[in-house]
Design an enzyme around this catalytic site. Sequence first.
Site, PDB file in Angstrom:
ATOM      1  N   GLY A  55       0.810  -1.210   0.000  1.00 35.95           N
ATOM      2  CA  GLY A  55       0.000   0.000   0.000  1.00 35.95           C
ATOM      3  C   GLY A  55       0.842   1.257   0.000  1.00 35.95           C
ATOM      4  O   GLY A  55       0.550   2.216  -0.726  1.00 35.95           O
ATOM      5  N   THR A  57      -4.945  -0.652   2.130  1.00 35.12           N
ATOM      6  CA  THR A  57      -4.475  -0.571   0.750  1.00 35.12           C
ATOM      7  C   THR A  57      -3.513  -1.701   0.409  1.00 35.12           C
ATOM      8  O   THR A  57      -3.371  -2.061  -0.762  1.00 35.12           O
ATOM      9  CB  THR A  57      -3.808   0.790   0.479  1.00 35.12           C
ATOM     10  N   CYS A  58      -2.825  -2.245   1.414  1.00 38.68           N
ATOM     11  CA  CYS A  58      -1.916  -3.363   1.138  1.00 38.68           C
ATOM     12  C   CYS A  58      -2.689  -4.593   0.684  1.00 38.68           C
ATOM     13  O   CYS A  58      -2.220  -5.370  -0.142  1.00 38.68           O
ATOM     14  CB  CYS A  58      -1.090  -3.697   2.381  1.00 38.68           C
ATOM     15  N   ALA A  59      -3.883  -4.779   1.236  1.00 38.88           N
ATOM     16  CA  ALA A  59      -4.710  -5.943   0.897  1.00 38.88           C
ATOM     17  C   ALA A  59      -5.820  -5.577  -0.087  1.00 38.88           C
ATOM     18  O   ALA A  59      -6.646  -6.420  -0.421  1.00 38.88           O
ATOM     19  CB  ALA A  59      -5.321  -6.544   2.156  1.00 38.88           C
TER      20      ALA A  59
END
Length: 832
Positions: A515, A793-795
Site C-alpha cells: 500500500g 491498501t496493502c490488501a
Amino acid sequence: MLIPQARRRLARIRCLQECIDCFNTRKCLPESLCYVPAELVYYSPHKTSLTLTEEGTKKTRQFSCTPESRLYVSGEELCDSQGKWLKVKKIQASPSSEAEVFDTDMWLLLFSSRSSTEDAPTVVPAPSTPTQGSSGADQVKPEINVSTWQEVVEQQYMLQFPACSKTVTEPDRDAVARLQALPPGWTLEHDESLVSFMSQHLPCENDQLGSMKSYVESIDVSSYCDEDGPLNLTDGDADTFWESDGNQGQHWIQLRMKKGTIIKKLSITVDGSDDNYLPSRLVIQGGEQDNLKILNTVNIENTVSDQQDVALLGTMTEHYPIIMIRIKECKTGGIDTRIRAIKLVSTEERSLGFDRDFFGRENLVRFPLLESYNSDQLYRRSICLQRFITILDSVLQHLVPSWQFSIGSYNSLEIVRQLLPLSKKRLSLIDTFLKTSATEPPEKPVVYVNRRAAMEHRCEPHLDTDYKNSVFMQLYEGLKPRERSSDPLDYRWSARHDQWWECKFLSEGIIDQGGGFRDSLSDLAEELCPTSKDGPVSLPFFIRAPNQTQEDASVSCDVYIPNPQCQEFEKYEWLGQIMGACFRGRESLILSLSAFVWKKLVGENVTWVNDFQTVDASEVKVINTIKTMDEQTFSALERQWSLTLSDGTSVSLKVDSDGNALSLKYEDRDEYCREVQKIRMAESDQQIRALQRGLLKTIPKAVLDLLPWQELETRVCGDPEITIEALKRATHYDDMEETDIRVKYLWEALKKFTNEDRSRFLRFVTGRRRLPAPLYISSGKGDAIDSLPESSTCANMLYLPYYSNAKLAEEKLRYAAYNCIAIDTDMNPWED
C-alpha cells in the site's frame, strides 16, 4: 509440387508491403487480397429440404435435395445477425437432370448465429471430381485449382516457376470489385476508426490457454508466486502447478467463458504429495460478474495420495459468462494452495466474426467518421482489413524477430500501426519479448519519504527551488545505488514482482506491504501532473498544455506536455524507466500527457491538424486560418515574425537590426505558417527523447513498434474511465454476500459518483487511481453504525460498516475517498 514455405512467406510479405502502400496512398487494395471465387459446389450429405430466400423480396422457395444434388454458389458469403448465408446461383437435383439457374440472387442460410460448432451446417462443400488425363485412359490426373484468397495471394506474389504454377478458379469479378472499392472520401483515418470500433468487440484469442482457448477468453487468479503460475494450469504438464500467494481462504480462479459456451465437464488436477497445499473445500460459482450464484461445493478427501482429477461441474444446461472457483480451505489449515491443471469439456458457439448488422448506425455513435457510411460498405471494408491482418499475422514473427527484438521491427508497420489491434499474434509476441528481456530484481530497496515535507513543497514550491523535499526527489535519490560498484536498478522486472521498493514514511505509522509503495507512485504522479487546475505545478518536468486554458469541450483540457526549458534529461530518463516498469507490471503512474506526446513516445507519425491540436487547439486554428485569409483581413492582424511556445516563451523568427521581430507580409504567410508548425511541434522533442530513452531501457524497441499510442498510455497509466461494470468485474467479496444491504448501498453510491469520485474511492481502497485494480469487500471492523469506512491498501480491502440509509452511505464513502488518503496511524488506525 509443394511450394517451399519460405517462398510462400516471401509472397505474403510482398503482398503486405503493397497493401501498406495502398493504405498510405488511398488506393484500392490488391485484387488477390479481395479475391472471391465465382463458383463453389456444395451438397447435402442427407436427404433434406432446403429453404432459399430471394434477396430484396424475402420470398422463399423450397427445394428437395439428396446427396446427389448439387448447389452451385458464389464464393461471396454474407454474415448478418441471423447467421451465415450462401448466394446460390443454380441447383442441380441429380447428375442426369438439368440445373435450374436463378435470375435473381437467392440465399441459403448455411447455419444460424445461435448454432454451436457441434451443429452440422445445412450443406457442405462437395468433394472435388478428378479429371481425365489427355489420353482419355483410366489414368486420371487431378487438376490443381486455387480457390481461396490466401492461395491466390501466394500465387500472385510468388516468383513463378512452371512446376509450381496452379490454375486459379475464375473470380466473381463483381464481388471482387465490391470488396476492392474504396467508399467515397475514405482515408487511412477511416480505416483506423473502423479498426478502433472493431477492436472494442474483438474476442480474446490466447494461444497460452492450450486446448481451452476455444471455450475460454481468459483465466485470472487471485495471486501467484511464480510468473508462469496461471499458465501452468493449461500447459498440459502435470509436473507444473499454479501456487497462490495470498491470504488464507481468499484464493480463486476465474474463467471468463466465450459467448455461448456450455460446460459439459469441468475438473481440476491435484496432487496428494502437495500436503497442506492440497485444496480441501471449493465453492464453484457461475453467472454475470456482479451476480454469481453457487453451482456446486466440492470437498476433497485428505486420502488423495497421487495425482487425481476432481470433478467440479457436470453437464450444465445454460451458459455462464463467468465461472469462479473459490478455494475456501486447504488440507490441515494450509495457507496457500496448489492446483496442477484445469480441464474443460464444453460446447463452442460458432463464431461469425463481425456480421453486417454489427455495423448499423446505432452502434457508431462514438465514431463520427463512420456514421455517413452504410453497413454494407463498412462490412465489406472490415473483410478487407481482416484479410490484411491475417496476412500480417502469418509473417509477424519474421517481421519482428524474437531473437533480435532490441533492434526494432519492419519500418512499414509504422504506417499501419493503428490497425494492429486486430492482430491475434501481436499480444503474445509482446509477452514473449517482455518475458525474454526480464531480469530478476535485487533485494528490495528501502526508501525513506517525508510526505509532510513533500506536501509543504507542493503548496509552496518557490520555497524549495531545488524540489529536494518532493516525493520525486526523495525517490530518485533514495533509489540510487548505495555503492559505486553497484549497478543502478534496471526496472525490467516481471509482473509477479508487484512491489519494487519499500516505503518508510517518516512520522507515519506503517509497515509497507504494498500500500505504501502504491501510494508513493500516486504521490509522484500528482506532483508531476496535478489533477487540480488551480494549484502550482511543483516540479519542472511538465507544464500545463495551452489547451488547459481553453473552454472548448471538444479539446483535451486536462493534459500536460514536457517542459521545453527543462534540461534535466537524466531525471526524464529515470521517469521513462518508471513508466516502463508500470507497463511491465500491474501498477500505474497516471501522467495526463497529450495524445501528441504519447504518439511521439511510441514513434508514430504526428501531424499538425490531427495531433498538435491535443496540445494547443487555438494555435492550430489560428495558423490554419492565416493560410486561407484574404489580404485585407490579414493586414488588420498586424502579425509579426514571432511565435509563443507552450511555456509562454516568445521566439522571434526574423528580426531587424535592433533585434525586434519583423512585420509579417501577406505573401510570406505560408512560409511563416510552416516555420510555426515546425518549431511548435518540436518544442519538447529533447525531453520526449529522454523519456523514450528511459522507456527503451525497460521495454524492448520491438514492443514499442507493436503498440498504438493508446495502448502504451493505458498500460502505463491505467484506464481513465472507471465504469460501474468495470468496478464490479474487479470486486470480490470476502466474508459477505452480494445481496448484503451494505453492498447494495455501496453500488448505489458509486453509481452517483463522478469519474473523479470513483478514482478517489479506488485510491482510498487500493492506493491506485485507475483500473485495473482488485477490490475486496469485507465487513466493517467493530459494531459501529454510520461510521466512516476503513481500508487496507496493502490488501486492497474495504471494510464496509452498516449504514442507516443509502444517502448516508454515499456521504460517508465520498468523505473517506477525499479526506482519508494519508497513511497515518494518528488519523486512521486501520489504514495502512
